[in-house]
Scaffold this active site. Structure first.
Site, PDB file in Angstrom:
ATOM      1  N   GLY B  46      45.721  45.440  37.237  1.00  0.00           N
ATOM      2  CA  GLY B  46      45.825  46.869  37.210  1.00  0.00           C
ATOM      3  C   GLY B  46      44.816  47.021  38.239  1.00  0.00           C
ATOM      4  O   GLY B  46      43.545  46.299  38.543  1.00  0.00           O
ATOM      5  N   GLU B  47      44.193  48.144  37.979  1.00  0.00           N
ATOM      6  CA  GLU B  47      42.952  48.159  38.292  1.00  0.00           C
ATOM      7  C   GLU B  47      42.000  48.483  36.909  1.00  0.00           C
ATOM      8  O   GLU B  47      41.845  48.858  35.861  1.00  0.00           O
ATOM      9  CB  GLU B  47      42.016  49.608  39.044  1.00  0.00           C
ATOM     10  CG  GLU B  47      43.316  49.491  40.761  1.00  0.00           C
ATOM     11  CD  GLU B  47      42.230  48.634  40.831  1.00  0.00           C
ATOM     12  OE1 GLU B  47      40.939  48.065  40.613  1.00  0.00           O
ATOM     13  OE2 GLU B  47      42.921  47.788  42.014  1.00  0.00           O
ATOM     14  N   SER B  48      41.104  46.987  37.174  1.00  0.00           N
ATOM     15  CA  SER B  48      40.180  47.180  35.474  1.00  0.00           C
ATOM     16  C   SER B  48      39.210  48.984  35.417  1.00  0.00           C
ATOM     17  O   SER B  48      39.132  48.891  34.210  1.00  0.00           O
ATOM     18  CB  SER B  48      39.499  45.811  35.722  1.00  0.00           C
ATOM     19  OG  SER B  48      38.088  46.327  36.992  1.00  0.00           O
ATOM     20  N   CYS B  77      44.278  39.260  35.426  1.00  0.00           N
ATOM     21  CA  CYS B  77      43.368  39.922  37.203  1.00  0.00           C
ATOM     22  C   CYS B  77      43.058  41.093  36.355  1.00  0.00           C
ATOM     23  O   CYS B  77      41.657  40.234  35.723  1.00  0.00           O
ATOM     24  CB  CYS B  77      44.229  40.560  37.949  1.00  0.00           C
ATOM     25  SG  CYS B  77      44.073  40.804  39.136  1.00  0.00           S
ATOM     26  N   ARG B 103      34.410  40.314  41.471  1.00  0.00           N
ATOM     27  CA  ARG B 103      35.995  41.107  41.378  1.00  0.00           C
ATOM     28  C   ARG B 103      36.122  41.287  42.681  1.00  0.00           C
ATOM     29  O   ARG B 103      35.150  41.193  43.900  1.00  0.00           O
ATOM     30  CB  ARG B 103      35.451  42.438  41.223  1.00  0.00           C
ATOM     31  CG  ARG B 103      35.612  42.914  39.528  1.00  0.00           C
ATOM     32  CD  ARG B 103      35.520  44.281  39.723  1.00  0.00           C
ATOM     33  NE  ARG B 103      36.840  44.707  39.810  1.00  0.00           N
ATOM     34  CZ  ARG B 103      36.776  46.371  39.602  1.00  0.00           C
ATOM     35  NH1 ARG B 103      35.733  47.071  40.091  1.00  0.00           N
ATOM     36  NH2 ARG B 103      37.682  46.665  40.755  1.00  0.00           N
ATOM     37  N   ILE B 133      46.049  38.264  44.231  1.00  0.00           N
ATOM     38  CA  ILE B 133      45.906  40.260  44.770  1.00  0.00           C
ATOM     39  C   ILE B 133      45.486  40.476  44.657  1.00  0.00           C
ATOM     40  O   ILE B 133      44.502  41.251  42.838  1.00  0.00           O
ATOM     41  CB  ILE B 133      47.465  40.494  43.802  1.00  0.00           C
ATOM     42  CG1 ILE B 133      48.820  40.300  43.868  1.00  0.00           C
ATOM     43  CG2 ILE B 133      47.409  42.186  44.452  1.00  0.00           C
ATOM     44  CD1 ILE B 133      49.537  40.390  44.558  1.00  0.00           C
ATOM     45  N   ARG B 134      44.215  40.329  45.231  1.00  0.00           N
ATOM     46  CA  ARG B 134      42.463  41.264  45.471  1.00  0.00           C
ATOM     47  C   ARG B 134      42.118  40.499  44.433  1.00  0.00           C
ATOM     48  O   ARG B 134      41.876  40.874  43.122  1.00  0.00           O
ATOM     49  CB  ARG B 134      42.313  42.415  45.027  1.00  0.00           C
ATOM     50  CG  ARG B 134      43.557  43.582  46.604  1.00  0.00           C
ATOM     51  CD  ARG B 134      42.854  44.819  46.435  1.00  0.00           C
ATOM     52  NE  ARG B 134      42.163  45.585  45.846  1.00  0.00           N
ATOM     53  CZ  ARG B 134      41.159  46.255  46.165  1.00  0.00           C
ATOM     54  NH1 ARG B 134      41.368  46.461  47.532  1.00  0.00           N
ATOM     55  NH2 ARG B 134      40.596  46.480  45.470  1.00  0.00           N
ATOM     56  N   HIS B 170      48.677  36.061  38.762  1.00  0.00           N
ATOM     57  CA  HIS B 170      49.290  36.459  37.878  1.00  0.00           C
ATOM     58  C   HIS B 170      51.008  36.083  37.500  1.00  0.00           C
ATOM     59  O   HIS B 170      52.167  36.039  38.563  1.00  0.00           O
ATOM     60  CB  HIS B 170      49.959  37.714  38.764  1.00  0.00           C
ATOM     61  CG  HIS B 170      49.066  38.651  39.063  1.00  0.00           C
ATOM     62  ND1 HIS B 170      48.197  39.946  38.656  1.00  0.00           N
ATOM     63  CD2 HIS B 170      48.206  39.037  40.348  1.00  0.00           C
ATOM     64  CE1 HIS B 170      47.856  40.740  39.453  1.00  0.00           C
ATOM     65  NE2 HIS B 170      46.974  39.979  40.007  1.00  0.00           N
ATOM     66  N   GLU B 172      53.110  37.086  35.843  1.00  0.00           N
ATOM     67  CA  GLU B 172      54.171  37.956  35.430  1.00  0.00           C
ATOM     68  C   GLU B 172      54.769  38.518  36.762  1.00  0.00           C
ATOM     69  O   GLU B 172      56.457  39.160  36.853  1.00  0.00           O
ATOM     70  CB  GLU B 172      53.665  39.535  35.041  1.00  0.00           C
ATOM     71  CG  GLU B 172      53.039  40.123  35.492  1.00  0.00           C
ATOM     72  CD  GLU B 172      51.083  39.684  36.042  1.00  0.00           C
ATOM     73  OE1 GLU B 172      50.887  38.548  35.885  1.00  0.00           O
ATOM     74  OE2 GLU B 172      50.301  40.411  36.708  1.00  0.00           O
TER      75      GLU B 172
END
Lengths: 295, 188
Positions: B46-48, B77, B103, B133-134, B170, B172
């Site tokens: 997600g976004e940390s 991530c 990051r 992903i990023r 990831h 998942e």
């Protein structure tokens, strides 16, 4: 080791990382900072929010790449930007400057009234708007890796967002109960690729992440969309056209996380100041509505 | 066994699907009380910054740190960033794993990628197909944290410290449950 970039899995994967979050329209680096500090999971960089595009009229185009780059330099969260429907050169430019997601958006003036961009041709992922399942699956067929229901942008009136989310999610519910031999006729009826109709039935949900957009102005609006069953929420004019953007932005983020907890929703809805004034859609002339753009 | 997934923001539903597929009871964690009765916790992608801010706002930082002292915890991530001691910028972190992360270390979204990795802990033979992903990288590990997976160029993409696990990628998002199975052995 072979590293593969630009695959559909990584395009779709970024949208999966945005789930349960709020994507906010921002027009300056300062807005972007406020959005990130409020907990936005991404920002949409543009020159004018939809409410101003409506008010000012004229042709609405891709934003100045310099503005988008300044916003990209300001925040660490993903930055999205809009191109016109069918304007694949605007999309090439946005890809070249390195935006994280492109919104092929009906909010801008369409550049092609028959065809959308062939999004499979790009490494950067695309999000597209829809009003119904057929439109969503056509966009995915062209390569969209994320979908948002259109609502009616720049109005602050959630009624169209609700209509489009209910339409799409209701169609998926009906599709899951259809017999397999009915799928081809259904695909023909809704104008969607058969394989994607089949996949949607098997998954019991849209094959990519599906956010709500277009008219969300309050924490309650955002939680309403989440309870209807979308994966997250775009807020356009609703934040920076309100009285206290930082506070409202933070409240909407909390409302999306705790969308089923009414006591938290009550708490975050307190003392937010003026909401955006808004435009009542039932009194809006047909010609002013933008959700009909897209084919 | 019951495993929680931090459900503040991100792809928590994908982790839950994977855990249920393995026959594990699951719970979504949004408030401190939701940690009661769990045997382990996953912090999703997600976004940390979002996950950190809401963890502060809803009083989750201390309860999560306490939980991590005695239970298995795995961050994918953004979750790996959140577990770290140092993310090279000012944002709320749990700081319970002795790792330093960078990051978006591979670049922006157009640089996101998939690759096959050799991960001995998951068994010899079949490579593990990982999706980045990023993604962050783990710049360095300290104290008794150890490197679990590196890319051929040496960049660290998974680390372990006791019952704590951090991955840049990831599991998942794949259909390969081996990493989740591995985490369950830490939670037992």
């Amino acid at each position: 080791m072979e590293e593969q970039t630009g695959t559909f899995a990584v395009k779709k994967g970024l949208a999966q990382m945005l789930k349960g979050g709020v994507i906010m329209d921002v027009v300056t680096p300062e807005h972007a900072r406020i959005a990130e500090e409020a907990g936005a999971c991404a920002v949409m960089a543009l020159e004018r929010v939809p409410a101003d595009i409506r008010a000012q009229g004229g042709v609405a185009r891709m934003s100045d790449p310099d503005l988008i780059l300044k916003i990209m330099d300001t925040v660490t969260i993903p930055v999205m930007a809009k191109c016109r429907i069918g304007h694949f050169v605007e999309a090439q430019i946005l890809e070249a400057i390195g935006v994280d997601y492109i919104d092929e958006s009906e909010v801008l003036t369409p550049a092609d009234e028959e065809n959308h961009i062939l999004k499979h041709n790009f490494k950067v992922p695309f999000v597209c708007g829809c009003r119904n399942l057929g439109e969503a699956l056509r966009r995915i067929g062209e390569g969209a890796a994320m979908i948002r229901t259109k609502g009616e942008a720049g109005t602050g009136d959630v009624v169209e967002a609700v209509r489009h989310a209910r339409t799409v999610l209701g169609e998926i519910r009906r599709l899951t109960s259809m017999a397999d031999e009915e799928l081809m006729a259904y695909a023909k009826t809704i104008g969607a690729p058969y394989e994607l109709v089949k996949e949607t039935k098997e998954l019991g949900r849209m094959p990519v992440v599906n956010f709500a957009a277009g008219g969300v102005a309050t924490p309650a609006d955002a939680a309403l969309m989440m309870q209807l069953g979308v994966d997250g929420v775009f807020v356009g004019s609703g934040i920076f056209k309100s009285g206290d953007p930082a506070k409202r932005a933070s409240a909407i983020v909390k409302a999306v996380t705790h969308f089923r907890d009414a006591s938290i929703l009550a708490e975050v809805s307190k003392n937010l100041g003026e909401a955006m004034v808004g435009r009542n859609i039932s009194q809006m002339p047909e010609g002013e509505k933008i959700a009909g753009r897209g084919w | 066994m019951k495993i929680g997934v931090l459900a503040i923001q991100g792809d928590f539903a994908e982790h839950i699907v994977m855990l249920r597929h393995l026959g594990v009871e699951t719970a979504e964690v949004r408030l401190p009380a939701h940690l009661d009765g769990l045997d382990g916790l996953i912090i999703p992608g997600g976004e940390s910054t979002t996950i950190g801010k809401l963890s502060v706002d809803f009083g989750l930082l201390e309860p999560l740190r306490a939980f991590g002292k005695t239970h298995a915890m795995w961050g994918t991530c953004a979750g790996a960033i959140f577990l770290s001691k140092d993310a090279r910028r000012n944002q709320p972190l749990l700081g319970i794993m002795d790792i330093t992360v960078e990051r978006n270390a591979f670049g922006r979204q157009v640089d996101s990628f998939e690759a096959d990795l050799a991960i001995p802990e998951l068994g010899e033979g079949n490579p593990y197909h990982a999706i980045f992903i990023r993604a962050p990288i783990i710049e360095s590990v300290q104290a008794d944290a150890s490197v679990m997976v590196s890319l051929p160029d040496g960049r660290i993409v998974a680390a372990r410290q006791g019952k704590l696990l951090a991955t840049s990628f990831h599991p998942e998002l794949t259909r390969d449950a081996r990493f989740h199975e591995y985490f369950l052995t830490l939670a037992r």
